[in-house]
Scaffold this motif. Sequence first.
Motif, PDB file in Angstrom:
ATOM      1  N   VAL A 113       0.861  -1.188   0.000  1.00  9.16           N
ATOM      2  CA  VAL A 113       0.000   0.000   0.000  1.00  9.16           C
ATOM      3  C   VAL A 113       0.895   1.235   0.000  1.00  9.16           C
ATOM      4  O   VAL A 113       1.753   1.401   0.875  1.00  9.16           O
ATOM      5  CB  VAL A 113      -0.919   0.020   1.239  1.00  9.16           C
ATOM      6  N   GLN A 114       0.696   2.072  -1.001  1.00  4.22           N
ATOM      7  CA  GLN A 114       1.479   3.309  -1.081  1.00  4.22           C
ATOM      8  C   GLN A 114       0.713   4.431  -0.401  1.00  4.22           C
ATOM      9  O   GLN A 114      -0.440   4.683  -0.721  1.00  4.22           O
ATOM     10  CB  GLN A 114       1.732   3.654  -2.553  1.00  4.22           C
ATOM     11  N   ILE A 115       1.406   5.078   0.535  1.00  4.24           N
ATOM     12  CA  ILE A 115       0.845   6.268   1.175  1.00  4.24           C
ATOM     13  C   ILE A 115       1.517   7.447   0.490  1.00  4.24           C
ATOM     14  O   ILE A 115       2.725   7.652   0.615  1.00  4.24           O
ATOM     15  CB  ILE A 115       1.117   6.274   2.685  1.00  4.24           C
ATOM     16  N   GLY A 116       0.739   8.168  -0.293  1.00  3.22           N
ATOM     17  CA  GLY A 116       1.285   9.245  -1.114  1.00  3.22           C
ATOM     18  C   GLY A 116       1.828  10.379  -0.261  1.00  3.22           C
ATOM     19  O   GLY A 116       1.506  10.507   0.930  1.00  3.22           O
ATOM     20  N   ALA A 117       2.646  11.206  -0.897  1.00  4.20           N
ATOM     21  CA  ALA A 117       3.285  12.315  -0.198  1.00  4.20           C
ATOM     22  C   ALA A 117       2.253  13.176   0.542  1.00  4.20           C
ATOM     23  O   ALA A 117       2.455  13.570   1.690  1.00  4.20           O
ATOM     24  CB  ALA A 117       4.065  13.155  -1.201  1.00  4.20           C
ATOM     25  N   LYS A 118       1.128  13.449  -0.130  1.00  3.75           N
ATOM     26  CA  LYS A 118       0.146  14.335   0.491  1.00  3.75           C
ATOM     27  C   LYS A 118      -0.581  13.664   1.654  1.00  3.75           C
ATOM     28  O   LYS A 118      -1.175  14.332   2.492  1.00  3.75           O
ATOM     29  CB  LYS A 118      -0.862  14.816  -0.559  1.00  3.75           C
TER      30      LYS A 118
END
Length: 270
Positions: A113-118
């Motif tokens: 799961v990628q937690i985006g920069a924002k």
Amino acid sequence: MKLISQSEEIEDTIAIDGRELFDKGVCRIMAGPCAVESREQILFVAEKLADMGIKIFRAGAFKPRTNPYAFQGSQEQGLKWLEEVRYTYGMKIITETSDITNFDEVASVADIVQIGAKAMYDRSVLNAAGKLNKPVLMKRHFGATVDELFKMADYITLAGNRQIMFCERGIRTFETSSRFTLDLCGAAVIKRKTKAPLILDPSHSMGYSFGVPDVAKACAAFGCEGILIEVHHNPKEALCDREQALDLEEFAELYKTIKDIGKAVGKAVE
Ligand code: PEP
Ligand code: MN
């Protein structure tokens, strides 16, 4: 204060379905388009990348766009196409959650799961990620210090998940000729302070495809555990992050070069 994300308790290797895909001897390439646009697009690019030997396919179904009028991703349908990629080509899937409203759906499909920069500062997302029993890739916000990245990561570790990878994807500086500035000095601090895998993202930091291969080569020489690279079969037509996408030929050439660079720093680039 000693953070869990900087302690012995954090995982230094990441296995998916019992197979170690990230460890100190490997620089794992995660490639694919920014966004899942259509079934044809996603299966076509995935097939080409699988043929090149890429094991982890990246693409976002839910895109956290700054511009509310821009393409927001193919969403639930896009997740189904990503499942098809895994089933058809045997690749593992990294895809991002943009906020808590799509967290469970994304987590049920993603291998990572990628937690985006924002979303780095979104504690509802971090708490939910902490309850997962699967790896998460946490991107550093473009305005966050390394210290803030580690502190926010402990919302994940405190909720129970110790499988975190940290990603430097460029910070905002006074320089505007590239999209962001890849903070390799900050990355060196991350590398020193945690044993969790370090991932670098030349695509979002550079923002322009002409510079992505050079920056990616520097990333391979840096000695990180993974690199995220955006690849599109027809960048001019891409619906998201068009200017930074490499086409398939550019990526194939780069992939060959970074394999050689990896050898010089003791990493198998795969
Ligand atoms: C992405 O990986 O496509 C993305 C949106 O990245 P970031 O969160 O780093 O902007
Ligand atoms: Mn992108």
